[in-house]
Motif scaffolding. Structure first.
Motif, PDB file in Angstrom:
ATOM      1  N   THR A  93      94.092  83.649  79.181  1.00  0.00           N
ATOM      2  CA  THR A  93      95.342  82.995  78.819  1.00  0.00           C
ATOM      3  C   THR A  93      95.610  81.903  79.828  1.00  0.00           C
ATOM      4  O   THR A  93      95.768  82.169  81.020  1.00  0.00           O
ATOM      5  N   ALA A  94      95.650  80.669  79.363  1.00  0.00           N
ATOM      6  CA  ALA A  94      95.852  79.535  80.246  1.00  0.00           C
ATOM      7  C   ALA A  94      97.292  79.499  80.748  1.00  0.00           C
ATOM      8  O   ALA A  94      98.156  80.236  80.273  1.00  0.00           O
ATOM      9  N   GLY A  95      97.530  78.614  81.712  1.00  0.00           N
ATOM     10  CA  GLY A  95      98.855  78.528  82.310  1.00  0.00           C
ATOM     11  C   GLY A  95      99.933  78.135  81.330  1.00  0.00           C
ATOM     12  O   GLY A  95     101.108  78.477  81.524  1.00  0.00           O
ATOM     13  N   ASP A  96      99.564  77.405  80.257  1.00  0.00           N
ATOM     14  CA  ASP A  96     100.560  77.013  79.263  1.00  0.00           C
ATOM     15  C   ASP A  96     100.733  78.039  78.161  1.00  0.00           C
ATOM     16  O   ASP A  96     101.434  77.799  77.173  1.00  0.00           O
ATOM     17  N   GLY A  97     100.059  79.213  78.311  1.00  0.00           N
ATOM     18  CA  GLY A  97     100.209  80.286  77.340  1.00  0.00           C
ATOM     19  C   GLY A  97      99.213  80.277  76.206  1.00  0.00           C
ATOM     20  O   GLY A  97      99.210  81.205  75.396  1.00  0.00           O
ATOM     21  N   THR A  98      98.363  79.268  76.112  1.00  0.00           N
ATOM     22  CA  THR A  98      97.372  79.222  75.039  1.00  0.00           C
ATOM     23  C   THR A  98      96.202  80.136  75.367  1.00  0.00           C
ATOM     24  O   THR A  98      95.846  80.335  76.520  1.00  0.00           O
ATOM     25  N   GLU A  99      95.606  80.692  74.316  1.00  0.00           N
ATOM     26  CA  GLU A  99      94.435  81.538  74.482  1.00  0.00           C
ATOM     27  C   GLU A  99      93.185  80.673  74.448  1.00  0.00           C
ATOM     28  O   GLU A  99      93.011  79.858  73.539  1.00  0.00           O
ATOM     29  N   ARG A 100      92.326  80.849  75.436  1.00  0.00           N
ATOM     30  CA  ARG A 100      91.132  80.019  75.532  1.00  0.00           C
ATOM     31  C   ARG A 100      89.890  80.897  75.619  1.00  0.00           C
ATOM     32  O   ARG A 100      89.964  82.070  75.995  1.00  0.00           O
ATOM     33  N   GLN A 101      88.757  80.303  75.306  1.00  0.00           N
ATOM     34  CA  GLN A 101      87.484  81.008  75.386  1.00  0.00           C
ATOM     35  C   GLN A 101      86.461  80.108  76.057  1.00  0.00           C
ATOM     36  O   GLN A 101      86.589  78.883  76.068  1.00  0.00           O
ATOM     37  N   GLY A 102      85.453  80.743  76.640  1.00  0.00           N
ATOM     38  CA  GLY A 102      84.410  79.971  77.306  1.00  0.00           C
ATOM     39  C   GLY A 102      83.287  80.874  77.756  1.00  0.00           C
ATOM     40  O   GLY A 102      83.152  82.020  77.304  1.00  0.00           O
ATOM     41  N   GLU A 103      82.496  80.345  78.658  1.00  0.00           N
ATOM     42  CA  GLU A 103      81.347  81.075  79.180  1.00  0.00           C
ATOM     43  C   GLU A 103      81.350  80.969  80.697  1.00  0.00           C
ATOM     44  O   GLU A 103      81.588  79.895  81.249  1.00  0.00           O
ATOM     45  N   MET A 104      81.101  82.092  81.356  1.00  0.00           N
ATOM     46  CA  MET A 104      81.062  82.140  82.810  1.00  0.00           C
ATOM     47  C   MET A 104      79.614  82.298  83.252  1.00  0.00           C
ATOM     48  O   MET A 104      78.947  83.270  82.897  1.00  0.00           O
ATOM     49  N   ASP A 105      79.121  81.310  84.012  1.00  0.00           N
ATOM     50  CA  ASP A 105      77.808  81.439  84.630  1.00  0.00           C
ATOM     51  C   ASP A 105      77.973  82.221  85.923  1.00  0.00           C
ATOM     52  O   ASP A 105      78.762  81.835  86.796  1.00  0.00           O
ATOM     53  N   VAL A 106      77.252  83.318  86.038  1.00  0.00           N
ATOM     54  CA  VAL A 106      77.341  84.193  87.213  1.00  0.00           C
ATOM     55  C   VAL A 106      76.011  84.128  87.957  1.00  0.00           C
ATOM     56  O   VAL A 106      74.973  84.545  87.442  1.00  0.00           O
ATOM     57  N   ALA A 107      76.058  83.576  89.173  1.00  0.00           N
ATOM     58  CA  ALA A 107      74.864  83.496  90.016  1.00  0.00           C
ATOM     59  C   ALA A 107      75.044  84.405  91.220  1.00  0.00           C
ATOM     60  O   ALA A 107      76.148  84.528  91.763  1.00  0.00           O
ATOM     61  N   LEU A 108      73.965  85.083  91.632  1.00  0.00           N
ATOM     62  CA  LEU A 108      74.009  85.962  92.790  1.00  0.00           C
ATOM     63  C   LEU A 108      73.579  85.175  94.018  1.00  0.00           C
ATOM     64  O   LEU A 108      72.504  84.570  94.039  1.00  0.00           O
ATOM     65  N   VAL A 109      74.433  85.175  95.043  1.00  0.00           N
ATOM     66  CA  VAL A 109      74.159  84.403  96.260  1.00  0.00           C
ATOM     67  C   VAL A 109      74.422  85.278  97.480  1.00  0.00           C
ATOM     68  O   VAL A 109      75.307  86.128  97.484  1.00  0.00           O
ATOM     69  N   SER A 110      73.630  85.072  98.537  1.00  0.00           N
ATOM     70  CA  SER A 110      73.839  85.772  99.802  1.00  0.00           C
ATOM     71  C   SER A 110      73.126  85.004 100.899  1.00  0.00           C
ATOM     72  O   SER A 110      72.243  84.177 100.644  1.00  0.00           O
ATOM     73  N   ASP A 111      73.515  85.274 102.136  1.00  0.00           N
ATOM     74  CA  ASP A 111      72.919  84.574 103.275  1.00  0.00           C
ATOM     75  C   ASP A 111      71.518  85.069 103.588  1.00  0.00           C
ATOM     76  O   ASP A 111      70.657  84.307 104.007  1.00  0.00           O
ATOM     77  N   THR A 112      71.288  86.362 103.375  1.00  0.00           N
ATOM     78  CA  THR A 112      69.980  86.944 103.676  1.00  0.00           C
ATOM     79  C   THR A 112      69.516  87.772 102.494  1.00  0.00           C
ATOM     80  O   THR A 112      70.332  88.252 101.690  1.00  0.00           O
ATOM     81  N   PRO A 113      68.198  87.970 102.361  1.00  0.00           N
ATOM     82  CA  PRO A 113      67.695  88.778 101.241  1.00  0.00           C
ATOM     83  C   PRO A 113      68.203  90.213 101.262  1.00  0.00           C
ATOM     84  O   PRO A 113      68.297  90.852 100.209  1.00  0.00           O
ATOM     85  N   GLU A 114      68.522  90.726 102.443  1.00  0.00           N
ATOM     86  CA  GLU A 114      68.956  92.123 102.532  1.00  0.00           C
ATOM     87  C   GLU A 114      70.438  92.302 102.230  1.00  0.00           C
ATOM     88  O   GLU A 114      70.898  93.409 101.934  1.00  0.00           O
ATOM     89  N   GLN A 115      71.195  91.256 102.301  1.00  0.00           N
ATOM     90  CA  GLN A 115      72.641  91.347 102.126  1.00  0.00           C
ATOM     91  C   GLN A 115      72.995  91.546 100.661  1.00  0.00           C
ATOM     92  O   GLN A 115      72.355  90.977  99.776  1.00  0.00           O
ATOM     93  N   THR A 116      73.984  92.391 100.409  1.00  0.00           N
ATOM     94  CA  THR A 116      74.456  92.556  99.029  1.00  0.00           C
ATOM     95  C   THR A 116      75.015  91.228  98.532  1.00  0.00           C
ATOM     96  O   THR A 116      75.892  90.644  99.177  1.00  0.00           O
TER      97      THR A 116
END
Length: 217
Positions: A93-116
């Protein structure tokens, strides 16, 4: 400079960088707590960036579509510390009250390979759908059936098979004048030729149905 001071500097630099990116973006812990968010993301909800910090990202978005298949794969990638990227359908729900749709790109990032890994989120909003189904085109209006006395006399003469020159002499018009009236009637009644025009004149009651030679009703 202490390590914590260095981390703060880099965090502030990251924030300044993200704030110049027009795409809504955020960095979250795997559990969903928001660590960094840019102005474009906050603007989707009519909020300031500080109002989103440390809140859960799913307070603002609802997963949809193939999210049920994507989330287990995402959890497995986090468990194995893979550097993967996924697309998840979302609505909000956007700030003006309208319902919106989209797609979220989720990338996994960390400083080291061992870090969650943390989650780097980039939101792509779909174009707003039309407000409703397209309005149906109105049915074409019924053609106007009334005619002038001159037009009725021209139609009666045409029904007898008179030529344009004969009609012109009978009515007292020029040939161009007769053709003008016949053309205007043909357009008004949506017919292609003189034969159809006479038939339509009988249908509309302009010509007397039982009279011969034809005459106006």
């Amino acid at each position: 400079m202490y390590p914590t001071d260095s981390a703060i500097v880099w965090r502030n630099r990251t924030l300044r960088l993200l704030d110049h990116v027009p795409m809504p973006m955020a960095v979250c812990e795997y559990a969903g707590r928001i660590l960094i968010v840019n102005r474009a993301m906050a603007a989707e909800f009519g909020l300031l960036t500080g109002q989103l910090h440390h809140r859960k990202i799913l307070e603002f978005f609802t997963l949809r579509g193939s999210a049920a298949e994507t989330l287990p794969a995402l959890a497995e990638a986090v468990r194995k510390h893979r550097r993967s990227q996924y697309a998840v359908g979302v609505s909000w729900t956007a700030g003006d009250g309208t319902e919106r749709q989209g797609e979220m790109d989720v990338a996994l990032v960390s400083d080291t390979p061992e870090q969650t890994p943390n989650l780097l989120l980039a939101l792509r909003a779909f174009a707003d759908p039309p407000a409703g189904p397209p309005a149906e085109e109105p049915a074409p209006a019924e053609p106007r059936t009334e005619v002038s006395a001159t037009e009725a006399r021209i139609l009666a003469a045409a029904a007898r098979g008179a030529t344009t020159a004969q009609i012109a002499r009978e009515i007292g018009l020029t040939r161009d004048g007769v053709n003008y009236h016949l053309t205007r009637l043909s357009r008004r009644w949506h017919v292609p030729n003189r034969t159809a025009l006479v038939a339509r004149a009988y249908t509309y009651g302009v010509l007397a149905p039982d009279a011969w030679p034809p005459e106006p009703a």
